[in-house]
Design a protein around this motif. Structure first.
Motif, mmCIF file in Angstrom:
data_model
loop_
_atom_site.group_PDB
_atom_site.id
_atom_site.type_symbol
_atom_site.label_atom_id
_atom_site.label_comp_id
_atom_site.label_asym_id
_atom_site.label_seq_id
_atom_site.Cartn_x
_atom_site.Cartn_y
_atom_site.Cartn_z
ATOM 1 N N THR A 142 -5.633 -9.013 -1.478
ATOM 2 C CA THR A 142 -6.758 -9.942 -1.264
ATOM 3 C C THR A 142 -6.637 -11.197 -2.117
ATOM 4 O O THR A 142 -7.450 -12.113 -1.999
ATOM 5 C CB THR A 142 -8.115 -9.276 -1.589
ATOM 6 N N THR A 195 -2.981 12.298 5.766
ATOM 7 C CA THR A 195 -2.657 11.767 4.440
ATOM 8 C C THR A 195 -3.770 12.214 3.487
ATOM 9 O O THR A 195 -4.810 12.722 3.921
ATOM 10 C CB THR A 195 -2.601 10.228 4.460
ATOM 11 N N TYR A 201 -9.381 2.508 3.484
ATOM 12 C CA TYR A 201 -9.442 3.489 4.581
ATOM 13 C C TYR A 201 -10.276 4.707 4.157
ATOM 14 O O TYR A 201 -11.437 4.824 4.529
ATOM 15 C CB TYR A 201 -8.024 3.859 5.027
ATOM 16 N N GLY A 207 -3.074 7.399 15.273
ATOM 17 C CA GLY A 207 -4.249 8.258 15.360
ATOM 18 C C GLY A 207 -4.473 8.916 14.012
ATOM 19 O O GLY A 207 -3.736 8.656 13.045
ATOM 20 N N LYS A 216 -9.595 -3.424 11.916
ATOM 21 C CA LYS A 216 -8.334 -3.006 12.547
ATOM 22 C C LYS A 216 -8.169 -3.634 13.932
ATOM 23 O O LYS A 216 -7.053 -3.836 14.411
ATOM 24 C CB LYS A 216 -8.266 -1.479 12.610
ATOM 25 N N THR A 251 -4.183 10.879 10.980
ATOM 26 C CA THR A 251 -2.943 11.424 10.406
ATOM 27 C C THR A 251 -3.234 12.036 9.045
ATOM 28 O O THR A 251 -4.016 11.478 8.253
ATOM 29 C CB THR A 251 -1.901 10.292 10.284
ATOM 30 N N ASN A 261 -11.738 5.444 1.488
ATOM 31 C CA ASN A 261 -12.911 5.186 0.646
ATOM 32 C C ASN A 261 -13.955 4.301 1.345
ATOM 33 O O ASN A 261 -14.898 3.844 0.705
ATOM 34 C CB ASN A 261 -12.475 4.543 -0.683
ATOM 35 N N ALA A 305 -1.216 -1.792 3.440
ATOM 36 C CA ALA A 305 -2.334 -1.631 2.490
ATOM 37 C C ALA A 305 -3.665 -1.792 3.205
ATOM 38 O O ALA A 305 -3.825 -2.670 4.056
ATOM 39 C CB ALA A 305 -2.229 -2.660 1.363
ATOM 40 N N ALA A 306 -4.612 -0.946 2.859
ATOM 41 C CA ALA A 306 -5.928 -1.036 3.491
ATOM 42 C C ALA A 306 -6.948 -0.248 2.695
ATOM 43 O O ALA A 306 -6.606 0.657 1.933
ATOM 44 C CB ALA A 306 -5.875 -0.483 4.925
ATOM 45 N N GLY A 317 0.821 -1.217 0.000
ATOM 46 C CA GLY A 317 0.000 0.000 0.000
ATOM 47 C C GLY A 317 0.844 1.251 0.000
ATOM 48 O O GLY A 317 0.519 2.244 0.649
ATOM 49 N N VAL A 342 -9.500 -6.781 2.473
ATOM 50 C CA VAL A 342 -8.253 -6.007 2.305
ATOM 51 C C VAL A 342 -7.543 -5.839 3.647
ATOM 52 O O VAL A 342 -6.343 -6.102 3.764
ATOM 53 C CB VAL A 342 -8.539 -4.614 1.694
ATOM 54 N N GLY A 399 1.251 6.000 -1.773
ATOM 55 C CA GLY A 399 1.194 7.362 -1.215
ATOM 56 C C GLY A 399 1.034 7.256 0.283
ATOM 57 O O GLY A 399 1.316 6.202 0.872
ATOM 58 N N GLY A 400 0.598 8.325 0.895
ATOM 59 C CA GLY A 400 0.249 8.321 2.315
ATOM 60 C C GLY A 400 1.321 7.744 3.223
ATOM 61 O O GLY A 400 2.527 7.971 3.033
ATOM 62 N N LEU A 401 0.871 6.992 4.223
ATOM 63 C CA LEU A 401 1.810 6.420 5.194
ATOM 64 C C LEU A 401 2.768 5.440 4.540
ATOM 65 O O LEU A 401 3.935 5.364 4.904
ATOM 66 C CB LEU A 401 1.035 5.719 6.313
ATOM 67 N N GLY A 402 2.271 4.662 3.565
ATOM 68 C CA GLY A 402 3.133 3.672 2.919
ATOM 69 C C GLY A 402 4.339 4.320 2.269
ATOM 70 O O GLY A 402 5.473 3.823 2.390
#
Ligand SMILES: NC(=O)c1ccc[n+]([C@@H]2O[C@H](COP(=O)([O-])OP(=O)(O)OC[C@H]3O[C@@H](n4cnc5c(N)ncnc54)[C@H](OP(=O)(O)O)[C@@H]3O)[C@@H](O)[C@H]2O)c1
Length: 257
Positions: free
Chosen positions: A71, A198, A101, A194, A167, A196, A103, A98-99, A17, A123, A20-23
């Motif tokens: 998946t 993104t 989130y 918490g 989660k 964040t 959407n 990956a998750a 995942g 996922v 972008g974002g945290l990944g």
């Protein structure tokens, strides 16, 4: 080589995942520590961009980027095999990031579409299991698995039962995997961030994202992706070799568990 770069020398990390974002933030953090970095996501152009961003740093990081659907067992197995080849036969660290989130529909439990419930579980909960199963043979003694949970598990965030339950399942899965893989000197831990900032979080909260939850924290500021990276590096590094099955809440002191 600095002491920090030496930490990842001849070690390979796979971040899922990571388009972008945290990944992407995790991938950049591991690159700075000298790891070989493999990034995978269902968004192939996105992970190729992550790899390009790291390449542009000019640090000489060895990079692998590929398409992955967490998946799908065949996709998981194929990516694990390719990344292990890239990693000289090993995947030293797996970050199950990956998750679904941003959407995921927010609605009362009576109104959640059962198909969406299944998709979120596939996922967010089945995915980390399938990826760990696929990577298991390549994780050496000293290997690390880091799973992304969420602080929403502790707050019981309303109107998000499928996401929060998925989660929570990640925390339970982390404990079981820690017991089983611990026999091979592999640690498995989770991070519970918490809220964040993104792009996915901006999709959820819009204009209110920057201030959301700030007044509930010990630290009175919003969380940036880089605020979460240190936890992943710590749990993957030499200072955490005797920590396993734990969930580290990284939320600026909004929840005390
Ligand atoms: N940001 C926060 O406030 C926060 C707080 C707590 C926990 N977390 C967790 O931290 C992680 C990263 O969050 P984020 O904010 O960076 O979200 P994000 O940008 O949406 O990252 C998740 C990535 O996973 C990808 N993905 C979705 N389904 C996939 C699949 N079947 N196979 C492979 N990749 C798939 C997404 O692709 P698409 O964009 O195409 O769907 C996306 O690139 C998630 O596990 C999230 O639950 C985030």
């Amino acid at each position: 080589m600095t002491i920090r770069e030496a930490e990842g020398a001849d070690r390979t990390v796979l971040v899922t995942g990571a388009a972008g974002g945290l990944g992407r933030a995790f991938a950049l953090g591991f690159a700075a520590r000298g790891y070989r970095v493999a990034v995978a996501d269902r968004d192939l152009p996105g992970v190729e961009e992550t790899a390009a961003v790291i390449a542009d740093l000019g640090t000489g990081t060895e990079l692998w980027a590929g398409a992955l659907d967490v998946t799908d067992a065949r996709s998981a197995d194929a990516v694990a095999a390719e990344v292990a080849t890239f990693g000289r036969g090993r995947i030293d660290v797996l970050v199950n990031n990956a998750a679904m989130y941003g959407n995921v529909t927010r609605s009362p439990l009576e109104q959640i579409d059962p198909d969406e419930w299944d998709a979120v579980m596939a996922v967010n909960l089945k995915g980390p299991w399938l990826m760990t199963k696929a990577c298991s043979d390549y994780l050496p003694p000293g290997g690390r698995v880091v799973n992304l949970s969420s602080a929403t598990v502790y707050s019981g965030s309303e109107n998000w039962a499928h996401y929060v339950a998925s989660k929570g399942g990640v925390i339970a899965l982390t404990r079981v995997m820690a017991k089983e893989l611990g026999r091979r000197e592999i640690t498995v831990n989770a991070i519970a961030p918490g809220f964040t900032l993104t792009d996915a979080s901006l999709d959820i909260m819009g204009d209110q994202a920057a201030s959301y939850g700030v007044d509930r924290g010990a630290l009175r500021r919003s969380s940036q992706p880089d605020d979460i990276v240190g936890a992943a590096l710590f749990l993957s590094g030499p200072d955490a070799q005797y920590i396993s099955g734990q969930t580290l809440v990284v939320d600026g002191g909004r929840q005390f568990i």
